[in-house]
Structure formats: structure tokens, C-alpha cells
Write a protein that holds these residues in place. Structure first.
Motif, short mmCIF file in Angstrom:
data_model
loop_
_atom_site.label_atom_id
_atom_site.label_comp_id
_atom_site.label_asym_id
_atom_site.label_seq_id
_atom_site.Cartn_x
_atom_site.Cartn_y
_atom_site.Cartn_z
N LYS A 82 0.83 -1.21 0.00
CA LYS A 82 0.00 0.00 0.00
C LYS A 82 0.87 1.26 0.00
CE LYS A 82 -3.61 2.30 2.73
NZ LYS A 82 -4.41 2.24 3.98
N PHE A 83 1.95 1.23 0.77
CA PHE A 83 2.82 2.40 0.89
C PHE A 83 3.49 2.77 -0.42
CE2 PHE A 83 6.93 4.38 2.20
CZ PHE A 83 6.41 5.50 2.84
N VAL A 84 3.97 1.76 -1.16
CA VAL A 84 4.70 2.04 -2.40
C VAL A 84 3.78 2.08 -3.62
CG1 VAL A 84 6.82 1.04 -1.48
CG2 VAL A 84 5.30 -0.38 -2.87
N GLY A 85 2.50 1.75 -3.44
CA GLY A 85 1.55 1.84 -4.54
C GLY A 85 1.55 0.66 -5.48
N LYS A 86 1.78 -0.54 -4.92
CA LYS A 86 1.78 -1.75 -5.72
C LYS A 86 0.73 -2.73 -5.18
CE LYS A 86 4.85 -1.51 -9.03
NZ LYS A 86 4.42 -1.69 -10.43
N PRO A 87 0.23 -3.66 -6.01
CA PRO A 87 -0.80 -4.60 -5.55
C PRO A 87 -0.34 -5.55 -4.46
CG PRO A 87 -0.75 -4.50 -7.95
CD PRO A 87 0.47 -3.78 -7.47
N SER A 88 0.96 -5.93 -4.47
CA SER A 88 1.42 -6.94 -3.53
C SER A 88 2.90 -6.76 -3.23
CB SER A 88 1.17 -8.35 -4.10
OG SER A 88 1.40 -9.34 -3.14
N ALA A 89 3.38 -7.39 -2.16
CA ALA A 89 4.79 -7.30 -1.77
C ALA A 89 5.20 -8.54 -1.00
CB ALA A 89 5.05 -6.05 -0.93
N VAL A 90 6.49 -8.82 -1.00
CA VAL A 90 7.07 -9.90 -0.20
C VAL A 90 8.31 -9.36 0.49
CG1 VAL A 90 8.42 -10.77 -2.17
CG2 VAL A 90 7.95 -12.28 -0.23
N CYS A 91 8.52 -9.76 1.75
CA CYS A 91 9.63 -9.22 2.55
C CYS A 91 10.66 -10.29 2.86
CB CYS A 91 9.09 -8.62 3.85
SG CYS A 91 7.96 -7.25 3.57
N PHE A 92 11.91 -9.84 3.02
CA PHE A 92 13.04 -10.74 3.29
C PHE A 92 13.83 -10.22 4.47
CE2 PHE A 92 11.97 -10.79 -1.18
CZ PHE A 92 11.85 -12.14 -1.46
#
Length: 479
Positions: A157-167
């Protein structure tokens, strides 16, 4: 492109030449002594042979005290630098019980979240009690907590993309993700000054790699056009996919990416774009959303957004943001997600809390104040350095400002003199930069006050005069 002053280039080459000649003479005597004392391993090849080993032994060790300085405090605006000494010419550095209180101009603590925070710290402590310091498992086993799921939603939501994955590590985010994105038959076109994590990821992918001149969209177009026309090596078949890799802010130059122009070129030739926002996310843009927000680029025009939590958010780890299909694919194919231990839950909570502060969801306007402060601090400090006559790289709004040193003798001199006057700076030399382009990299934080900045400028100006790194005439002071 950095243009080295003619006289500076000659003296720098001469200095390195002397160091290399005397280094090889010392190595010759070392070989003779080893041969006389039978101190060599018969039948074994040297395990550390190479230019890097020579450089470390004969050049780096002379100035080792300028690096790896231990601190005994949070990396806030001021830090406690532990004093050290050596009895064997820097081969061994021994710590003392004393520490010097120094102005911190070297940490990536852009928004000041690395120190105790009234909103973040209590929540991090609570998460430590609830979840423990580590999940002791990979994400696909028992390493996904409710915090991890919440973080990925918040980042997307913060970067304006539909989805994210964290490492769990920023460096690994690049080096492990890139081989999962592209392989043999693919083409990577990389900016010549991209970070080592992207370079290693590209090398490990098996894809063909081509480099374009730093931040030069016209040359990128030339490379793209040529490579598309030629196709794959030997077979000349069409490339399976093409990805262009750039950074939001280049960490050793402090320079903003020419993202709108690069995206226009990539769209023209149907190439994917991958933007590393390690140093730009949270630090620039009206609401801290990075280079896309600052330069007016729609995040939808960037195919893959990468960033880290180790700078602006005061934590550790990294993320990849993109389409839902891309993120789902990476979760099933990236080794860093499948096999590596997941982010520490308290580190996850730190990022979540920091994002809420930046967005004003903590019920205050501290986030907006921090973003305004780092912008004002960075632009003020950069302007003053220029006025003093330093050669400073980078663009306005960037919190990274490298001051060029060039000469190898000036690297330790600048660093040691600043430390004597209680200012901690980070010199950067080979292999972090090309051999002739040594510099000291200043990193500004929102936690720096005007008094802190004035103190830093006074010391840097005095040391610059002493060491002789003001390569331009200083601007006259206004009456």
C-alpha cells in the motif's frame, strides 16, 4: 561522469604507484624469508592470492583504523565511538573502555528511527515479549507471523503496488531475487554504478549482462536497440525477457535516477524495469514514498520495486513489490523466501510502526516533520559544502553527499582529523569505488539539528583546508 582535476589525477596515480611498488618489494622479501625458514605449505596453492589480497595487506591495513570503528550507542545524531589502539601497525586493533561522543555523519538513519522513538520503541518491546527475537524458521515453514502478513500489506500500500514480499536482509533481496526473475536466454541491462547486490544477483542468474553509462537514458536506448537487433549470443534468437536495473538514489554518488526518461525508453522497447529504492524509499518524496513520488512517476509504470528497511525505517530486511502474480511466483521460487530464516518479529514491528508514523497514522504530524526536516537538512548541508569549495556529488533532496578525496593519503587524514574533532565520517575507497575515486560519504538525518549541522560544517571545513581537498574556490561570505 566524474572529471578528476589534472594535477589531482597525476598525484593520485603517483601515490598509488609508490604504494604498489613498495608493496611488491615487501612481498618479495616476504617470499625470501618464507623460503629460508621453510614456512610455506609445500604442494598447496596460495589460498589468498590475488590483487584483493595484495590490496588488503599493503594498502588497506595502513588505514584500517578508519574503518570498522565499533560504536557503543544507537546510531542517532550523536554516537559513542569506542577508542582503539594497535601495537602491530593495524594488523590487530584493540578496543579500550573509553568512547568519544561524536556527531554521526555516516549512518543511514535518514528519518531518525534508529534511536529510541516514542511511538515505535514501546511496540517493538511488546512484540519482542509476544513473538521472541526470532521465528527460527523460514517463511514457508513456521516463520510467517501475523506481523509479517501485515507488513507485506502495508508495504504494498505504501509504495503503490498490488502486492509485496519481505526478506530478512536487504542485500539478499537483490542477490537472491534476480536469479529467480531471469535466467539463461534473458538479458539484463544494468546501470554501470549499480550496487554490488544487483551485480552479484545478475551474475548468479545466468542471464546475459550488458551495461549502460551511468544514468544516461540515451545510451540505454542504444544498448537496447543493439541487443534486440542482435538477439541471443550465437543463436541470435529473440531474448526471452529483458530487464533494466537502476537505483532510485545511487548510494555512492547521492544522485537521483532519471527515472521518467528511463521508463520511457523501456516502454518503447518492451523491457521490464527494476528499481532499487534502498536509499530513496522513506527518505525523499512529499510523503516519503521515494523516487517515484519525487519525480512524478506512476508506480504502475515500474514493473518491480525493491527497497530495504535498513535506512529510513531503522530496522533490517528488504522487500519486493509488484503485481500479485509476480509476488506469488517469487514466494514459490525464491531461495531467500523458501530457505532463509524470516525477518525478526521485533524488526517487522519496527517497520510497521515507522510506516505509521510517516503516514501520520500514529495520531501526530511527526512523520511530515521528519520528511520536511531531512529535506531541509540535506539541501542546507549540500549548499554549504559547495560554497566552501568541496567537490560534492549528487543532487538536491538526496541525503547522501559524497565529498571527493581522490588521493590515498587523504583518505586516512580526513577521517582521523574529523574523529579528533568529534565528527564521525565514513571514507569510501576501493573496492567500494573505482581505485582513483576515493571519497568520504556524508549521510544526513532528520534527527540532526541546525546546531549539529553547523558543528559538522565547521569541522569539515577546517579539515578540508588542512588536508587540501577543497578543489574549487570558496564563495565569498555575504556581509
Amino acid at each position: 561522469m566524474i572529471s578528476i582535476p589534472y594535477l589531482t589525477a597525476i598525484t593520485t596515480l603517483f601515490s598509488y604507484g609508490l604504494l604498489f611498488v613498495f608493496g611488491h618489494i615487501r612481498d618479495l622479501f616476504r617470499k625470501i624469508l618464507d623460503w629460508l625458514s621453510n614456512n610455506n605449505l609445500q604442494g598447496y596453492a596460495p589460498i589468498c592470492l590475488g590483487f584483493e589480497d595484495f590490496y588488503v595487506r599493503r594498502l588497506y591495513l595502513r588505514i584500517r583504523d578508519c574503518f570498522e570503528r565499533p560504536i557503543s550507542s544507537p546510531p542517532s545524531a550523536w554516537i559513542d565511538v569506542v577508542e582503539r589502539y594497535s601495537n602491530d601497525n593495524n594488523k590487530t586493533l584493540l578496543r579500550t573502555t573509553k568512547a568519544s561522543r561524536c556527531l554521526n555523519l555516516g549512518s543511514y538513519n535518514y528519518l531518525g528511527f534508529a534511536a529510541a522513538d516514542e511511538y515505535c520503541t514501546p511496540r517493538v518491546i511488546e512484540s519482542l515479549k509476544k513473538f521472541s527475537p526470532s521465528t527460527c524458521s523460514s517463511r514457508v515453514d513456521g516463520g510467517t507471523t501475523t506481523l509479517h502478513a501485515e507488513l507485506e500489506e502495508s508495504v504494498a500500500k505504501f509504495v503503490g503496488k498490488p502486492s509485496a514480499v519481505c526478506f530478512g536482509m536487504g542485500y539478499v533481496t537483490n542477490s537472491a531475487i534476480i536469479p529467480a526473475l531471469i535466467g539463461k536466454g534473458g538479458l539484463i541491462i544494468s546501470d554501470s554504478l549499480n550496487h554490488n547486490s544487483m551485480i552479484n544477483g545478475a551474475r548468479g542468474s545466468g542471464a546475459t549482462i550488458r551495461v549502460f553509462q551511468h544514468n544516461t537514458p540515451s545510451h540505454l536506448e542504444e544498448v537496447l536497440r543493439e541487443q534486440i537487433a542482435d538477439g541471443q549470443p550465437r543463436t541470435h534468437r529473440p531474448w526471452k525477457k529483458i530487464i533494466v536495473f537502476v537505483e532510485g538514489i545511487y548510494s555512492m554518488e547521492g544522485e537521483l535516477c532519471k527515472l521518467p526518461e528511463i521508463i520511457a525508453v523501456c516502454k518503447k522497447y518492451k523491457a521490464y524495469t527494476y528499481v532499487d529504492e534502498a536509499h530513496s524509499i522513506g527518505a525523499i518524496g512529499k510523503t516519503g514514498r521515494g523516487v517515484c513520488e519525487l519525480l512524478g512517476v506512476d508506480p504502475a509504470d515500474v514493473d518491480i520495486l525493491m527497497g530495504t528497511f535498513t535506512k529510513s525505517f531503522g530496522s533490517c530486511g528488504g522487500y519486493i513489490a509488484g503485481s500479485k502474480e509476480l509476488i506469488q511466483y517469487l514466494k514459490h521460487s525464491c531461495p531467500a523466501h523458501l530457505y532463509a530464516t524470516s525477518m525478526s518479529p521485533p524488526a517487522v514491528q519496527q517497520v510497521l510502526s515507522a510506516i505509521k508514523v510517516v503516514l501520520g497514522e500514529d495520531g501526530s504530524n511527526r512523520g511530515a516533520q521528519k520528511l520536511s526536516q531531512i529535506r531541509e537538512n540535506s539541501n542546507f548541508f549540500r549548499s554549504e559544502l559547495h560554497k566552501m569549495g568541496f567537490e560534492v556529488l549528487g543532487d538536491f533532496d538526496s541525503p547522501i553527499m559524497p565529498i571527493m578525496l581522490y588521493n590515498p593519503a587523504k583518505i586516512p587524514a580526513f577521517s582521523r582529523e574529523c574523529l579528533k574533532q568529534n565528527v564521525a565520517v565514513v571514507p569510501v575507497a576501493f573496492p567500494g569505488t573505482p581505485l582513483l575515486l576515493a571519497r568520504v560519504r556524508i549521510c544526513i538525518s532528520a534527527s540532526h539539528t541546525k546546531e549539529d549541522l553547523m558543528k559538522g560544517l565547521e569541522v569539515i571545513s577546517r579539515v578540508g583546508d588542512l588536508v587540501g581537498v577543497k578543489y574549487f574556490p570558496a564563495e565569498p561570505q555575504k556581509q
